[in-house]
Design a protein around this motif. Structure first.
Motif, PDB file in Angstrom:
ATOM      1  N   ALA A 317       0.815  -1.347  -0.085  1.00  0.00           N
ATOM      2  CA  ALA A 317       0.228  -0.248  -0.223  1.00  0.00           C
ATOM      3  C   ALA A 317       1.138   1.254   0.090  1.00  0.00           C
ATOM      4  N   HIS A 318       2.339   1.621   0.447  1.00  0.00           N
ATOM      5  CA  HIS A 318       2.967   2.013   0.339  1.00  0.00           C
ATOM      6  C   HIS A 318       4.120   2.552  -0.973  1.00  0.00           C
ATOM      7  N   GLY A 319       3.224   1.483  -1.428  1.00  0.00           N
ATOM      8  CA  GLY A 319       4.219   0.807  -2.699  1.00  0.00           C
ATOM      9  C   GLY A 319       5.668   0.648  -2.997  1.00  0.00           C
ATOM     10  N   GLN A 320       5.628   0.069  -1.992  1.00  0.00           N
ATOM     11  CA  GLN A 320       7.048  -1.392  -1.860  1.00  0.00           C
ATOM     12  C   GLN A 320       6.518  -2.495  -2.420  1.00  0.00           C
ATOM     13  N   HIS A 321       8.152  -2.442  -3.426  1.00  0.00           N
ATOM     14  CA  HIS A 321       7.548  -4.613  -3.663  1.00  0.00           C
ATOM     15  C   HIS A 321       9.475  -4.549  -4.057  1.00  0.00           C
ATOM     16  N   GLN A 322       9.055  -5.882  -4.573  1.00  0.00           N
ATOM     17  CA  GLN A 322      11.343  -5.895  -5.357  1.00  0.00           C
ATOM     18  C   GLN A 322      10.407  -6.353  -6.431  1.00  0.00           C
ATOM     19  N   ASP A 323      12.116  -6.272  -6.714  1.00  0.00           N
ATOM     20  CA  ASP A 323      11.805  -7.038  -8.526  1.00  0.00           C
ATOM     21  C   ASP A 323      11.784  -8.925  -8.598  1.00  0.00           C
ATOM     22  N   GLU A 324      11.355  -9.649  -9.269  1.00  0.00           N
ATOM     23  CA  GLU A 324      11.053 -10.723 -10.159  1.00  0.00           C
ATOM     24  C   GLU A 324      12.336 -12.094  -9.726  1.00  0.00           C
ATOM     25  N   SER A 325      13.380 -11.461  -8.504  1.00  0.00           N
ATOM     26  CA  SER A 325      14.393 -12.484  -8.184  1.00  0.00           C
ATOM     27  C   SER A 325      13.608 -12.791  -7.420  1.00  0.00           C
ATOM     28  N   VAL A 326      14.440 -14.333  -6.784  1.00  0.00           N
ATOM     29  CA  VAL A 326      13.854 -14.448  -5.894  1.00  0.00           C
ATOM     30  C   VAL A 326      14.870 -14.894  -4.921  1.00  0.00           C
ATOM     31  N   GLN A 327      14.554 -14.257  -3.686  1.00  0.00           N
ATOM     32  CA  GLN A 327      15.292 -13.802  -2.862  1.00  0.00           C
ATOM     33  C   GLN A 327      14.929 -14.423  -1.149  1.00  0.00           C
ATOM     34  N   VAL A 328      15.782 -14.770  -0.707  1.00  0.00           N
ATOM     35  CA  VAL A 328      15.415 -14.767   0.722  1.00  0.00           C
ATOM     36  C   VAL A 328      16.658 -14.856   1.644  1.00  0.00           C
ATOM     37  N   PHE A 329      16.765 -14.692   2.812  1.00  0.00           N
ATOM     38  CA  PHE A 329      17.610 -13.887   3.901  1.00  0.00           C
ATOM     39  C   PHE A 329      17.462 -14.749   5.477  1.00  0.00           C
ATOM     40  N   PRO A 330      18.330 -15.727   5.434  1.00  0.00           N
ATOM     41  CA  PRO A 330      18.119 -16.629   6.382  1.00  0.00           C
ATOM     42  C   PRO A 330      18.308 -15.364   7.952  1.00  0.00           C
ATOM     43  N   ARG A 331      19.251 -15.126   7.785  1.00  0.00           N
ATOM     44  CA  ARG A 331      19.204 -13.639   8.994  1.00  0.00           C
ATOM     45  C   ARG A 331      18.986 -13.077   8.120  1.00  0.00           C
ATOM     46  N   TRP A 332      18.336 -11.932   8.776  1.00  0.00           N
ATOM     47  CA  TRP A 332      18.259 -10.635   8.771  1.00  0.00           C
ATOM     48  C   TRP A 332      17.496  -9.376   9.968  1.00  0.00           C
ATOM     49  N   ASP A 333      18.169  -8.516   9.573  1.00  0.00           N
ATOM     50  CA  ASP A 333      18.404  -7.793  11.062  1.00  0.00           C
ATOM     51  C   ASP A 333      16.675  -6.614  10.545  1.00  0.00           C
ATOM     52  N   LEU A 334      16.184  -6.602  11.649  1.00  0.00           N
ATOM     53  CA  LEU A 334      14.727  -6.744  11.061  1.00  0.00           C
ATOM     54  C   LEU A 334      14.720  -4.757  11.971  1.00  0.00           C
ATOM     55  N   GLU A 335      15.575  -3.880  11.735  1.00  0.00           N
ATOM     56  CA  GLU A 335      16.075  -3.014  12.471  1.00  0.00           C
ATOM     57  C   GLU A 335      17.089  -2.084  10.711  1.00  0.00           C
ATOM     58  N   THR A 336      16.589  -3.311   9.430  1.00  0.00           N
ATOM     59  CA  THR A 336      17.368  -2.575   8.448  1.00  0.00           C
ATOM     60  C   THR A 336      16.057  -2.369   7.102  1.00  0.00           C
ATOM     61  N   LEU A 337      14.700  -2.891   8.434  1.00  0.00           N
ATOM     62  CA  LEU A 337      13.625  -2.803   7.127  1.00  0.00           C
ATOM     63  C   LEU A 337      13.370  -1.235   6.753  1.00  0.00           C
ATOM     64  N   PRO A 338      13.001  -0.618   5.831  1.00  0.00           N
ATOM     65  CA  PRO A 338      12.659   0.497   5.519  1.00  0.00           C
ATOM     66  C   PRO A 338      11.423   1.094   5.624  1.00  0.00           C
ATOM     67  N   PRO A 339      10.951   2.782   6.156  1.00  0.00           N
ATOM     68  CA  PRO A 339       9.618   3.091   7.233  1.00  0.00           C
ATOM     69  C   PRO A 339       8.878   2.344   6.014  1.00  0.00           C
ATOM     70  N   ALA A 340       7.615   2.501   6.491  1.00  0.00           N
ATOM     71  CA  ALA A 340       5.983   2.172   5.586  1.00  0.00           C
ATOM     72  C   ALA A 340       5.432   3.232   5.221  1.00  0.00           C
TER      73      ALA A 340
END
Length: 341
Positions: A317-340
């Motif tokens: 709803a805030h215009g955020q989405h990724q490209d068509e590549s398949v990417q996953v992140f087994p480890r992912w820092d919550l603080e790195t997320l962008p604001p909505a």
């Protein structure tokens, strides 16, 4: 919005129509398959078996959720999936299926942070919390306190240094011979325990700070169990004392976190958020201290597709989405997320 959750040992699917003013009212259907029986033989999750089972169950669950909602794939406006953190093989199953469906339907797809999904799960309820608030995220792999200024604006106040709360529950149950999954079995047994029969320390509450550490508590339980008569009543007494130690520790840390953040709202989410003692005592602490505790319904404490659909809908709803590549992140820092925003 179709939400897909495959981070570990549960396959979750949900359909949500996004209403910003009342997100819970838009939940159309949700379906969940648990792999507990599959992994019980091994006493824990086997990653390769988990991945293969997600492959078998995911598309039938998508069809089931669509049928419950009376919809077809053509009605979808977007697909959200758990991109991490989690087991890499399990994550890839959900991500690949979600990306393929989104590409075939010509709709956007978005990878969701698993812990952001848990953090936002209380928004599915009738009285959702509004930021700012503090979130206690407690599950098998995580025990953290997060200051939430807005969606995507997160600051980790405290994290686990070793065993997370849910992991400590499972390991403690296993060392006392309780069946898999150990956490719920231990909590149920604790209801039969006698108050005061045993007492364990409240780890890291005798010093400043908001981090958690439960490995030493697990060792205390092991020693108490080995030195006891190992009767059924003793097992229940130890279970109760262990659960009380975990709950008291989390309440002490929550009070500190609320004070540090200057907040009056506390969100509790994740699998351990279903614990009866934790829910009751945090609600009571809130009445005493003047803060309000928010919990998701029990079905949405554990991993589920509804929380992923919600988090994805907010981001799209805030215009955020990724490209068509398949990417996953087994480890992912919550603080790195962008604001909505």
């Amino acid at each position: 919005m179709l939400g897909i959750e495959t981070s570990c040992d549960e396959t979750g699917v949900a359909l949500l129509r996004w209403y910003p003013e009342a997100p819970g009212e838009g939940l159309l259907s949700h379906a969940l398959y648990s792999q507990i029986k599959l992994h019980a033989e091994y006493g824990g999750v086997v990653p390769e078996l988990a991945s293969r089972d997600h492959v078998r169950k995911l598309l039938p669950l998508v069809r089931e959720a669509l049928a419950q909602a009376g919809l077809t794939p053509a009605d979808l406006g977007g697909v959200a999936y758990t991109a991490g953190p989690g087991l890499v093989g399990a994550l890839l199953v959900g991500a690949s299926a979600a990306r393929a469906m989104a590409w075939a339907l010509g709709v956007p797809a978005i990878g969701v942070h698993h812990m952001e999904g848990h953090l936002l799960a209380p928004l599915l309820e009738e009285d959702p919390p509004e930021p700012p608030f503090v979130a206690l995220l407690v599950s098998g792999g995580h025990s953290m306190l997060v200051e939430v200024k807005g969606i995507g604006e997160y600051r980790i106040l405290g994290d686990t240094l070793d065993d997370a709360a849910g992991e400590a529950f499972d390991k403690t149950a296993k060392l006392m011979g309780l069946p898999y999954p150990g956490g719920p079995a231990l909590a149920k047994l604790a209801e039969q325990g006698r108050p005061g029969a045993f007492r364990f320390s409240r780890p890291m509450t005798d010093r400043p700070g908001l981090d958690f550490s439960f490995s030493g508590l697990k060792t205390q339980v092991l020693l108490a169990w080995q030195q006891s008569d190992q009767s059924e009543q003793t097992r229940a007494d130890i279970a109760r004392a262990f659960e009380e130690a975990i709950v008291d520790t989390m309440i002490i840390k929550c009070r500190r976190a609320l004070q540090a953040a200057g907040a009056k709202r506390l969100v509790i989410a994740g699998g351990v958020g279903a614990n009866k003692r934790l829910r009751a005592e945090l609600a009571a602490a809130g009445e005493k201290d003047g803060f309000k505790a928010y919990f998701p319904r029990l079905a949405f404490c554990t991993d589920n597709g509804a929380m992923i659909a919600l988090a994805g809908a907010i981001r799209l709803a805030h215009g955020q989405h990724q490209d068509e590549s398949v990417q996953v992140f087994p480890r992912w820092d919550l603080e790195t997320l962008p604001p909505a925003m």
